[in-house]
Motif scaffolding. Sequence first.
Motif, PDB file in Angstrom:
ATOM      1  N   LEU A  73      35.958  31.220  24.866  1.00  0.00           N
ATOM      2  CA  LEU A  73      36.918  32.067  25.568  1.00  0.00           C
ATOM      3  C   LEU A  73      37.722  32.904  24.579  1.00  0.00           C
ATOM      4  CD1 LEU A  73      38.359  33.146  27.992  1.00  0.00           C
ATOM      5  CD2 LEU A  73      39.719  31.044  28.107  1.00  0.00           C
ATOM      6  N   LYS A  74      38.119  32.325  23.479  1.00  0.00           N
ATOM      7  CA  LYS A  74      38.878  33.093  22.498  1.00  0.00           C
ATOM      8  C   LYS A  74      38.033  34.231  21.924  1.00  0.00           C
ATOM      9  CE  LYS A  74      41.836  30.983  19.815  1.00  0.00           C
ATOM     10  NZ  LYS A  74      42.486  30.035  18.865  1.00  0.00           N
ATOM     11  N   ALA A  75      36.738  33.985  21.737  1.00  0.00           N
ATOM     12  CA  ALA A  75      35.852  35.060  21.268  1.00  0.00           C
ATOM     13  C   ALA A  75      35.762  36.173  22.306  1.00  0.00           C
ATOM     14  CB  ALA A  75      34.465  34.499  20.964  1.00  0.00           C
ATOM     15  N   ALA A  76      35.724  35.793  23.573  1.00  0.00           N
ATOM     16  CA  ALA A  76      35.686  36.798  24.643  1.00  0.00           C
ATOM     17  C   ALA A  76      36.981  37.611  24.674  1.00  0.00           C
ATOM     18  CB  ALA A  76      35.444  36.121  25.987  1.00  0.00           C
ATOM     19  N   ILE A  77      38.098  36.958  24.437  1.00  0.00           N
ATOM     20  CA  ILE A  77      39.388  37.649  24.413  1.00  0.00           C
ATOM     21  C   ILE A  77      39.449  38.619  23.236  1.00  0.00           C
ATOM     22  CG2 ILE A  77      41.872  37.312  24.059  1.00  0.00           C
ATOM     23  CD1 ILE A  77      41.507  34.614  25.584  1.00  0.00           C
ATOM     24  N   LEU A 284      35.413  37.828  31.421  1.00  0.00           N
ATOM     25  CA  LEU A 284      35.603  38.799  30.349  1.00  0.00           C
ATOM     26  C   LEU A 284      34.280  39.294  29.775  1.00  0.00           C
ATOM     27  CD1 LEU A 284      38.607  37.133  28.487  1.00  0.00           C
ATOM     28  CD2 LEU A 284      38.672  39.111  29.998  1.00  0.00           C
ATOM     29  N   ASN A 285      33.279  38.427  29.718  1.00  0.00           N
ATOM     30  CA  ASN A 285      32.001  38.801  29.122  1.00  0.00           C
ATOM     31  C   ASN A 285      31.028  39.437  30.111  1.00  0.00           C
ATOM     32  OD1 ASN A 285      32.704  37.898  26.589  1.00  0.00           O
ATOM     33  ND2 ASN A 285      31.723  35.898  26.811  1.00  0.00           N
ATOM     34  N   GLY A 286      31.232  39.208  31.393  1.00  0.00           N
ATOM     35  CA  GLY A 286      30.263  39.619  32.408  1.00  0.00           C
ATOM     36  C   GLY A 286      30.437  41.063  32.845  1.00  0.00           C
ATOM     37  N   PRO A 287      29.706  41.462  33.884  1.00  0.00           N
ATOM     38  CA  PRO A 287      29.816  42.829  34.406  1.00  0.00           C
ATOM     39  C   PRO A 287      31.225  43.109  34.911  1.00  0.00           C
ATOM     40  CG  PRO A 287      28.597  41.418  35.930  1.00  0.00           C
ATOM     41  CD  PRO A 287      28.766  40.634  34.676  1.00  0.00           C
ATOM     42  N   GLN A 288      31.680  44.332  34.674  1.00  0.00           N
ATOM     43  CA  GLN A 288      33.054  44.712  35.025  1.00  0.00           C
ATOM     44  C   GLN A 288      33.128  45.591  36.263  1.00  0.00           C
ATOM     45  OE1 GLN A 288      35.747  43.374  32.961  1.00  0.00           O
ATOM     46  NE2 GLN A 288      33.915  42.172  32.502  1.00  0.00           N
ATOM     47  N   ASP A 289      31.995  45.781  36.958  1.00  0.00           N
ATOM     48  CA  ASP A 289      32.011  46.624  38.146  1.00  0.00           C
ATOM     49  C   ASP A 289      32.909  46.040  39.233  1.00  0.00           C
ATOM     50  OD1 ASP A 289      29.992  44.601  38.160  1.00  0.00           O
ATOM     51  OD2 ASP A 289      29.159  45.456  39.981  1.00  0.00           O
ATOM     52  N   CYS A 290      33.057  44.715  39.273  1.00  0.00           N
ATOM     53  CA  CYS A 290      33.930  44.088  40.268  1.00  0.00           C
ATOM     54  C   CYS A 290      35.378  44.487  40.041  1.00  0.00           C
ATOM     55  CB  CYS A 290      33.782  42.564  40.220  1.00  0.00           C
ATOM     56  SG  CYS A 290      34.083  41.829  38.588  1.00  0.00           S
ATOM     57  N   VAL A 291      35.775  44.608  38.779  1.00  0.00           N
ATOM     58  CA  VAL A 291      37.143  45.028  38.457  1.00  0.00           C
ATOM     59  C   VAL A 291      37.377  46.454  38.945  1.00  0.00           C
ATOM     60  CG1 VAL A 291      38.793  45.432  36.582  1.00  0.00           C
ATOM     61  CG2 VAL A 291      37.219  43.491  36.463  1.00  0.00           C
ATOM     62  N   GLU A 292      36.394  47.316  38.722  1.00  0.00           N
ATOM     63  CA  GLU A 292      36.527  48.699  39.146  1.00  0.00           C
ATOM     64  C   GLU A 292      36.568  48.829  40.665  1.00  0.00           C
ATOM     65  OE1 GLU A 292      36.805  52.874  39.051  1.00  0.00           O
ATOM     66  OE2 GLU A 292      37.313  51.261  37.649  1.00  0.00           O
ATOM     67  N   GLU A 293      35.772  48.036  41.355  1.00  0.00           N
ATOM     68  CA  GLU A 293      35.792  48.075  42.828  1.00  0.00           C
ATOM     69  C   GLU A 293      37.157  47.686  43.368  1.00  0.00           C
ATOM     70  OE1 GLU A 293      32.646  45.527  44.057  1.00  0.00           O
ATOM     71  OE2 GLU A 293      31.060  46.816  43.267  1.00  0.00           O
ATOM     72  N   MET A 294      37.737  46.639  42.804  1.00  0.00           N
ATOM     73  CA  MET A 294      39.066  46.220  43.261  1.00  0.00           C
ATOM     74  C   MET A 294      40.123  47.261  42.892  1.00  0.00           C
ATOM     75  SD  MET A 294      39.121  42.056  42.763  1.00  0.00           S
ATOM     76  CE  MET A 294      38.277  41.928  41.187  1.00  0.00           C
ATOM     77  N   ARG A 295      40.011  47.841  41.710  1.00  0.00           N
ATOM     78  CA  ARG A 295      40.963  48.864  41.292  1.00  0.00           C
ATOM     79  C   ARG A 295      40.955  50.049  42.257  1.00  0.00           C
ATOM     80  NH1 ARG A 295      41.551  53.578  38.274  1.00  0.00           N
ATOM     81  NH2 ARG A 295      39.288  53.875  38.289  1.00  0.00           N
ATOM     82  N   GLN A 296      39.769  50.489  42.624  1.00  0.00           N
ATOM     83  CA  GLN A 296      39.666  51.615  43.548  1.00  0.00           C
ATOM     84  C   GLN A 296      40.240  51.261  44.920  1.00  0.00           C
ATOM     85  OE1 GLN A 296      39.044  54.607  42.894  1.00  0.00           O
ATOM     86  NE2 GLN A 296      38.043  54.540  40.902  1.00  0.00           N
ATOM     87  N   ALA A 297      40.016  50.029  45.361  1.00  0.00           N
ATOM     88  CA  ALA A 297      40.576  49.602  46.646  1.00  0.00           C
ATOM     89  C   ALA A 297      42.098  49.613  46.603  1.00  0.00           C
ATOM     90  CB  ALA A 297      40.061  48.208  47.003  1.00  0.00           C
ATOM     91  N   PHE A 298      42.674  49.106  45.506  1.00  0.00           N
ATOM     92  CA  PHE A 298      44.131  49.122  45.369  1.00  0.00           C
ATOM     93  C   PHE A 298      44.657  50.559  45.322  1.00  0.00           C
ATOM     94  CE2 PHE A 298      43.596  44.802  43.234  1.00  0.00           C
ATOM     95  CZ  PHE A 298      44.040  44.113  44.349  1.00  0.00           C
ATOM     96  N   ARG A 299      43.922  51.427  44.668  1.00  0.00           N
ATOM     97  CA  ARG A 299      44.362  52.824  44.584  1.00  0.00           C
ATOM     98  C   ARG A 299      44.385  53.475  45.967  1.00  0.00           C
ATOM     99  NH1 ARG A 299      41.996  57.440  40.412  1.00  0.00           N
ATOM    100  NH2 ARG A 299      43.599  59.009  40.869  1.00  0.00           N
ATOM    101  N   ARG A 300      43.384  53.203  46.784  1.00  0.00           N
ATOM    102  CA  ARG A 300      43.361  53.753  48.140  1.00  0.00           C
ATOM    103  C   ARG A 300      44.508  53.187  48.971  1.00  0.00           C
ATOM    104  NH1 ARG A 300      37.737  52.933  47.276  1.00  0.00           N
ATOM    105  NH2 ARG A 300      37.821  50.928  48.400  1.00  0.00           N
ATOM    106  N   ARG A 301      44.762  51.893  48.843  1.00  0.00           N
ATOM    107  CA  ARG A 301      45.873  51.288  49.580  1.00  0.00           C
ATOM    108  C   ARG A 301      47.206  51.866  49.124  1.00  0.00           C
ATOM    109  NH1 ARG A 301      44.112  44.906  49.124  1.00  0.00           N
ATOM    110  NH2 ARG A 301      42.014  45.095  50.017  1.00  0.00           N
ATOM    111  N   HIS A 302      47.325  52.061  47.826  1.00  0.00           N
ATOM    112  CA  HIS A 302      48.539  52.668  47.274  1.00  0.00           C
ATOM    113  C   HIS A 302      48.791  54.038  47.900  1.00  0.00           C
ATOM    114  CE1 HIS A 302      49.566  55.920  44.350  1.00  0.00           C
ATOM    115  NE2 HIS A 302      50.678  55.227  44.217  1.00  0.00           N
ATOM    116  N   ALA A 303      47.755  54.861  47.954  1.00  0.00           N
ATOM    117  CA  ALA A 303      47.915  56.206  48.503  1.00  0.00           C
ATOM    118  C   ALA A 303      48.371  56.152  49.957  1.00  0.00           C
ATOM    119  CB  ALA A 303      46.602  56.980  48.382  1.00  0.00           C
ATOM    120  N   TYR A 304      47.786  55.239  50.715  1.00  0.00           N
ATOM    121  CA  TYR A 304      48.186  55.112  52.119  1.00  0.00           C
ATOM    122  C   TYR A 304      49.630  54.631  52.244  1.00  0.00           C
ATOM    123  CZ  TYR A 304      49.067  52.880  56.548  1.00  0.00           C
ATOM    124  OH  TYR A 304      49.669  52.497  57.714  1.00  0.00           O
TER     125      TYR A 304
END
Length: 395
Positions: A73-77, A284-304
């Motif tokens: 985990l420390k290496a991933a960080i 931290l080591n895996g695919p980051q597309d899940c982070v981007e999907e959640m970020r975009q969802a929060f951004r849409r909610r923010h705008a609303y």
Amino acid sequence: MPRISQKVDQIRPSATIQVSMRGMELRAQGHDIVSLSTGEPDFDTPPHIREAAIEAIHNGQTRYTQVDGTPELKAAILRKFRQDNGLEFSAEQVIVSNGAKQSLFNLMTVLLNRGDEVVVPAPYWVSYPDMVKLADGQPAILAASAENDFKITARELSNTLNDSTRLLILNSPSNPTGKVYSEEGYQALGEVLAEHPKVFIACDDIYEHIYWGEAPYRTLLNVCPELADRTVIVNGVSKGYAMTGWRIGYLAGPADLVAAMRKVQGQSTSCPSSISQAAATAALNGPQDCVEEMRQAFRRRHAYLIDALSEIPGVDCPDCEGAFYAFPSFQEVIDQRQHLRDDVDLATWLLEEAGVATVPGSAFGGPGHLRLSYAASRDHLQEAIRRIRQAVENL
């Protein structure tokens, strides 16, 4: 003789937890409650992260680990800091804790002596001042104005620092305002801090990945690397990866501070959960597309939510660039209603009468405001806005 120590007796319960618990109580009694009080993503932890935890269990990774985190985990960080932030740390400069909150608490424990001051810009996360008190320090609240986008200025910081100041906390994106410091803002603060070599800086970057500003995300050390010998960066997997219950946070900073924090953690909680650490490594080591999907969802909610709140008479809701909170001013609404003394009365009334759970801004050092979390579904947000609008009009 009092049963409770004076230190603990001066601590306030977490306002966000109190509101959440009251909402749960009302819901258990059969009331229909829409909760916008909790700072917790409503998404499930991504499947590949959950699978990593299950695999760790099957592989027998159920024993104590190193107090400061597994090597994996420390290496991933370290890799995360290098790739995402352009910052280089060594393993001795990183500690993994039971959430970012423990990282901050450990830092204050090892850094503060009785009477040392900690500059806490307001609006602030509710736990900062009380954590300072538990570590025998004194919170020095530095109020940032709405006119300055709820960010402290170099002049305000310069006027606040004194011989007793030991630590400055910077939270960007901010809980509760969602505001983000720019490179220029950090540079100006850094010039002031350069004149005060005894002052340490804690950058709480827990909402780093929930950011949608036009400029690339920056933390203080990207702008002021000369402050590296007295700056720590606090982060974790709770917000960006929807892993609040896994309780994994981490801190990177000067090796001597981290070594001292390791001693404290070794005598308090010892290591974080071995299973949670395996899951965080996969995050931290895996695919980051899940982070981007959640970020975009929060951004849409923010705008609303920003637009919807601003349409309610008497409500002023500023835009923001990150996190998942709106921090609208309801001061005009409060001033026009005789039975509402302050934002606490308003939040209580909205919960009891309208069935919407929010957190009063005074808990964050922002009286007259409410904090609304949009870590909730669009349907819940729309229903909450409908109830708030109707409640305000009925008042």
